[in-house]
Each structure stands twice: as structure tokens, then as C-alpha cells.
Design a protein around this motif. Structure first.
Motif, short mmCIF file in Angstrom:
data_model
loop_
_atom_site.label_atom_id
_atom_site.label_comp_id
_atom_site.label_asym_id
_atom_site.label_seq_id
_atom_site.Cartn_x
_atom_site.Cartn_y
_atom_site.Cartn_z
N ALA A 229 0.94 -1.38 0.02
CA ALA A 229 -0.15 0.10 -0.19
C ALA A 229 0.69 1.21 -0.12
O ALA A 229 0.52 2.12 -0.60
N LEU A 230 1.96 1.27 0.60
CA LEU A 230 3.13 2.28 0.61
C LEU A 230 3.30 2.61 -0.71
O LEU A 230 3.50 3.80 -1.15
N ALA A 231 3.96 1.55 -1.41
CA ALA A 231 4.22 1.78 -2.97
C ALA A 231 3.23 2.12 -3.66
O ALA A 231 3.46 3.06 -4.42
N ALA A 232 2.06 1.91 -3.46
CA ALA A 232 0.99 2.19 -4.34
C ALA A 232 0.50 3.59 -3.99
O ALA A 232 -0.20 4.39 -4.95
N SER A 233 1.00 4.37 -3.07
CA SER A 233 0.67 5.57 -2.51
C SER A 233 1.30 6.53 -3.44
O SER A 233 0.99 8.00 -3.56
N GLY A 234 2.55 6.34 -3.91
CA GLY A 234 3.37 7.20 -4.79
C GLY A 234 4.12 8.05 -3.64
O GLY A 234 5.05 8.79 -4.17
N ALA A 235 4.22 8.03 -2.41
CA ALA A 235 4.95 8.75 -1.61
C ALA A 235 6.55 8.24 -1.66
O ALA A 235 6.92 6.94 -1.90
N ARG A 236 7.63 9.12 -1.22
CA ARG A 236 8.98 8.82 -1.34
C ARG A 236 9.51 8.75 0.05
O ARG A 236 10.69 8.98 0.27
N LEU A 260 10.46 -3.18 3.02
CA LEU A 260 10.64 -1.46 3.24
C LEU A 260 12.01 -1.24 2.35
O LEU A 260 12.03 -0.04 2.09
N ALA A 261 12.84 -1.89 2.81
CA ALA A 261 14.13 -1.52 2.25
C ALA A 261 14.30 -1.57 1.01
O ALA A 261 14.93 -0.79 0.33
N ARG A 262 13.51 -2.50 0.23
CA ARG A 262 13.57 -2.47 -1.22
C ARG A 262 12.74 -1.38 -1.97
O ARG A 262 13.13 -0.70 -2.82
N TRP A 263 11.74 -1.04 -1.02
CA TRP A 263 11.02 0.15 -1.55
C TRP A 263 11.62 1.26 -1.41
O TRP A 263 11.70 2.26 -2.44
N ALA A 264 12.49 1.65 -0.55
CA ALA A 264 13.47 2.94 -0.37
C ALA A 264 14.30 2.92 -1.49
O ALA A 264 14.61 4.06 -1.99
N ASP A 266 14.05 1.53 -4.59
CA ASP A 266 13.44 1.51 -5.88
C ASP A 266 12.87 2.92 -6.04
O ASP A 266 12.89 3.41 -7.40
N VAL A 267 12.41 3.67 -4.85
CA VAL A 267 11.94 4.98 -5.20
C VAL A 267 12.94 6.23 -4.99
O VAL A 267 12.57 7.18 -4.79
N ASP A 268 14.05 5.82 -4.35
CA ASP A 268 15.06 6.70 -3.93
C ASP A 268 14.34 7.47 -2.70
O ASP A 268 14.44 8.83 -2.93
N GLY A 269 13.95 6.79 -1.88
CA GLY A 269 13.10 7.21 -0.74
C GLY A 269 13.82 7.19 0.44
O GLY A 269 15.22 6.91 0.79
N TRP A 270 12.97 8.01 1.37
CA TRP A 270 13.64 7.91 2.93
C TRP A 270 12.60 7.56 4.09
O TRP A 270 11.33 7.68 3.82
N VAL A 271 13.19 6.85 4.92
CA VAL A 271 12.46 6.05 6.14
C VAL A 271 12.88 6.92 7.48
O VAL A 271 13.93 7.31 7.59
N ILE A 272 11.76 7.55 7.99
CA ILE A 272 12.02 8.25 9.26
C ILE A 272 11.76 7.11 10.25
O ILE A 272 10.46 6.65 10.45
N GLY A 297 21.98 4.48 4.81
CA GLY A 297 22.07 5.46 3.89
C GLY A 297 20.66 6.17 3.38
O GLY A 297 20.68 7.37 2.82
N ARG A 298 19.59 5.66 4.06
CA ARG A 298 18.19 5.97 3.71
C ARG A 298 17.42 6.25 4.74
O ARG A 298 16.13 6.39 4.54
N VAL A 299 17.92 6.13 5.94
CA VAL A 299 17.06 6.24 7.17
C VAL A 299 17.56 7.27 8.25
O VAL A 299 18.59 7.73 8.28
#
Length: 467
Positions: A229-236, A260-264, A266-272, A297-299
Motif C-alpha cells: 500500500a505504501l508503494a501504491a501511494s506514490g510517497a517517497r 521496506l528496504a527494497r521500496w526505499a 526503488d523510489v530513492d526514498g527516505w525512512v524516518i 544511507g536511507r534512514v
């Protein structure tokens, strides 16, 4: 006692000095500037400060006492009377309306904290005061005092498995400042949406929105946040509490962590990563290590002393990769000049000496007993209800039978002097099929936990809420 008061007098005024002093003090009291019970300087001291005859002040004080503004007692000095009517304080709010006085307050808020280690904190603070030099009394480094950042790096590495160093840490004024800085930096990275867990903290949703970033709710189930659902939301960018989700208490499963690591990536995203509970873990199984160690590197990892010590300290920390940390430091420089140094050094001493670890062990032993008392009381007094989530933190999520009227149960509890929050307030979207209670229990003795739950479970003809 060499007290002072800022009294304004004009020597060439038509009004006498006595009248000016009377009117000034009376006005300050009426406007709420001088609070009830405030002690005033002696007549001799005030006369000296104003360079007037003492008889001028004695007469002014005497008239104000006669009019009921001041009270004077031998050996206690002259004070503003304590019974003057003041403007009513703004009421504290629950979900709706004012917070009533109750016997048992089970809300998971700031008051739901166990005992503060006063003796240990005082010992550390005294040592800091004795050993600090003039360097520590200047403006603190924006990232935090080096001594605390070093101790935090050691502590977070051994307790949470964090891959970090003092140079990648920043000391902040609690998680609120971390979230504020993140919401300021994300748009500069081309990210104007932040996914948040649903259910989650309603205050965080509002905070994110008011920061100018769009909050995107993503549902949480028994394994944690739904990454599909996170991936479908389009958020990064996403805000998660993987160790002990608030309010459900679930722990992000290993499969979801990997996803979640793969999602980050794939979308060049950030996890808080919000590790809001700190070291409060009294589950018999080991506490999962920080999500940050999987993808440092992404958290942006955020922790706080609010649950383990006191929210009043306003003490927290974040760990971030260097480019992100530099952005966060630049954002902070526009708002403040760092976190208060002596508190930082006292906490560093608490960590260095092992006193904080000892404090955590006591808290976890206490938390285990109180959680056991809650489990037993729910089983006994709330038929069909189940306490979900891991034994950790300061609250528990109590799932109710599906046909329970959550609102009616909360209202019925209030009539029996129990203040508790229903789960509906924590959902971004209404969920009538999942009634639950969010119960703060860490501040109560075991007998209090049991009695509060028993009171909620009492049934009458007017309150047949549970099956």
C-alpha cells in the motif's frame, strides 16, 4: 531576602510617590502580571531601590493591604494575596470537550510516565556543574555536545545495533523537533508527501500537515505497515515506528523490513524511524534491532528520552547519513542555537556511568509487572477483549469484540471515573469494525491497573456494552 520589583515612579508627577506606587502595584496585580502569592521586597529594600523615604513605601503597602491586594505576616513578608480571582485557564482537551477530574486517567499522554531517577540525575548534574569550565557555558554546538554524541553513539550501537558515529548524530529538543526539521528538508529534496502509519498518532498527522507536507495515511496490520500500500501511494518518504508501532504495539515483521528496504531503494526514498519507546522493552523475546542498520544511507533514526526519563527535559537525538544531516543542521540554524548544554552533559554522564542502564532495568521490571496486571484484568473484567502487541513502552492496545460500541464504552468508563481513549481517534479514516482502547498503564500501580479495568467492566442496565 534581596527581592526586586520593577516599579515605575515619576518624581515631577502631580500624584504623590505613595499614590504612584499603590496604583502601579494594583495595576500589575489586576492585569495578572503580579501573580497571587508573589512575595514583594521589604519596604526598606524597595525604598532604597526607588531612592525614596521608607515611610512612602510603608504607607503604600499599608493601603494595599487595607484594600485587599496585599497581605503581610510577621516573618513572611508582604505578598500578593493568594485568593484573587484570575482569568480562567484554557481547558485541556480530550477528544472532545474538557478533561474532567477522574480517579483513573488511562490516556497514553505525557502524564503516563514512570518515576524519574531523581537521585541519579542529581548526582550526574552536580558532577557536571563541578567539572564544567567556561567553554560549556557558551552557545552549544548545533549538532550537540561532543560528549553526549559520543555516549549516544556507544549506547545506540550496543543497545539498538545502530550503524552510526558521533559525527552522524544530532541532539534535538525531542521528536517534535526532528519531525519539524525533516518536514522542512524533504521539499528541498523534491518530496512533498510523507506517508504515515494508520492508525497512528493524530498529533503527528496534524503536525505534518501544518508543516506544509502532505500526510498520506498507510494502513497497519498485524505485521506492521503495509509496504504494498505504501508503494501504491506514490510517497517517497515514510514515518514508521518499527519496533513498537503506536498505538497498536505491533512489531514490523522481518519480511516487511526487507520489503521496506527494497521500496526505499526503488523510489530513492527516505525512512524516518521513530524509536519513541527507547529502551522500554519487557517482552520476553529479544527486542528487534533498529531498522536503520539495514539501510543506514536511507534512514533518519530518531530517539528520545521522553518515555525513559521525562518529556519535560525536551531531549532527543537523531542519526542520519552525512548529506541529510548537513541539510537538517542548516534547517536548524534558522530556528535555534542548539540544545541546552548542562542537560546534555548530565545525560552523557548518566550514560557513561551505567546509571541509565540500571534505570532502564528497573523500568522494564516495573513495566513487566504492570503489563501482566493489565493482561489479567482485561481477561477477567472485559470478556472477549484481547491485549495486542508486544510488551513494551508505556501503553497497550486492547482490541474489543467487533460489535462493541467503542464510544459508549468510553463514555460509560468516564461515568465511573475512568478516563480512557478509544482507538477511533487514532485512525485517519473511520473504522467501525475494529473497536479498541489505547490504554496508558505505566504510571499506575498494579492494583490501580486492575481496579481501573474492573471499573470499566462493571455492567448495569444503562451500560450493557460488552457481551
Amino acid at each position: 531576602m534581596a527581592l526586586h520589583i520593577a516599579v515605575e515612579v515619576v518624581r515631577d508627577s502631580r500624584n504623590s510617590l505613595t499614590t504612584q506606587i499603590q496604583e502601579f502595584i494594583k495595576r500589575e496585580i489586576s492585569e495578572g502580571i503580579l501573580q497571587p502569592g508573589t512575595r514583594l521586597p521589604s519596604s526598606r529594600r524597595l525604598a532604597g531601590d526607588l531612592d525614596v523615604s521608607r515611610s512612602v513605601v510603608v504607607e503604600a503597602y499599608g493601603q494595599l493591604v487595607a484594600e485587599g491586594y496585599l497581605e503581610a505576616a510577621q516573618g513572611a513578608g508582604t505578598r500578593v494575596v493568594g485568593h484573587l480571582e484570575a482569568e480562567p485557564a484554557a481547558p485541556a482537551l480530550l477528544d472532545e470537550g474538557q478533561v474532567p477530574r477522574v480517579r483513573w486517567d488511562l490516556r497514553p499522554g505525557g502524564g503516563n510516565t514512570p518515576a524519574f531517577p531523581r537521585r541519579e540525575w542529581l548526582r550526574c548534574y552536580q558532577r557536571v556543574l563541578q567539572e564544567t569550565d567556561s567553554v560549556h557555558h557558551g552557545y552549544p554546538p548545533p549538532a550537540g555536545d561532543p560528549a553526549l554524541r559520543y555516549e549516544l553513539a556507544c549506547y545506540l550501537g550496543r543497545l539498538r545495533g545502530l550503524r552510526t558515529s558521533p559525527d552522524h548524530l544530532m541532539v534535538v529538543a525531542g521528536f517534535a523537533q526532528t519531525l519539524s526539521l525533516v518536514c522542512e528538508v524533504l521539499p528541498r529534496l523534491g518530496i512533498d508527501e510523507l506517508a504515515i502509519e494508520d492508525p497512528g498518532h493524530p498529533g503527528q498527522r496534524q503536525f505534518v500537515r501544518e508543516s506544509g507536507v502532505r500526510a498520506v495515511p498507510v494502513r497497519v496490520d498485524g505485521q506492521g505497515i503495509d509496504v504494498e500500500a505504501l508503494a501504491a501511494s506514490g510517497a517517497r518518504a515514510v514515518l514508521v515506528a518499527p519496533a513498537h508501532q503506536f498505538p497498536t504495539g505491533v512489531t514490523l515483521s522481518p519480511e516487511r523490513r526487507e520489503a521496506l528496504a527494497r521500496w526505499a531503494r526503488d523510489v530513492d526514498g527516505w525512512v524516518i524511524e521513530d524509536d519513541y519507546d527507547g529502551g522500554l522493552w519487557y517482552e520476553r523475546s529479544p527486542r528487534p534491532l533498529a531498522l536503520q542498520r539495514m539501510m543506514p544511507g536511507r534512514v533518519v533514526y530518531a530517539g528520545t528520552a521522553s518515555k525513559t526519563l521525562s518529556p519535560g527535559l525536551r531531549l532527543g537525538w537523531l542519526a542520519a547519513p552525512r548529506p541529510m544531516l548537513d541539510e537538517l543542521l542548516r534547517a536548524r540554524a534558522r530556528h535555534d542555537l542548539g540544545t541546552e548544554t548542562l542537560t546534555q552533559l548530565a545525560f552523557a554522564e548518566l550514560l557513561r556511568t551505567g546509571l541509565f542502564d540500571r534505570h532502564l532495568r528497573r523500568l522494564n521490571a516495573l513495566g513487566r509487572r504492570r503489563r501482566d496486571a493489565l493482561d489479567e484484568a482485561v481477561f477477567r473484567y472485559l470478556p472477549g477483549a484481547v491485549v495486542l502487541g508486544r510488551g513494551a513502552g508505556l501503553h497497550a492496545y486492547v482490541r474489543l469484540p467487533r460489535h462493541t460500541d467503542e464510544g459508549a464504552l468510553v463514555a460509560g468508563a468516564l461515568r465511573r471515573s475512568v478516563l480512557v481513549r478509544g482507538a477511533a481517534a487514532f485512525h485517519a479514516w473511520p473504522r467501525r469494525d475494529a473497536p479498541a482502547l489505547v490504554v496508558g498503564h505505566a504510571h499506575l500501580p498494579c492494583s490501580g491497573v486492575a481496579e481501573a479495568i474492573r471499573a470499566m467492566g462493571v455492567r448495569s442496565d444503562a451500560d450493557a456494552l460488552l457481551p
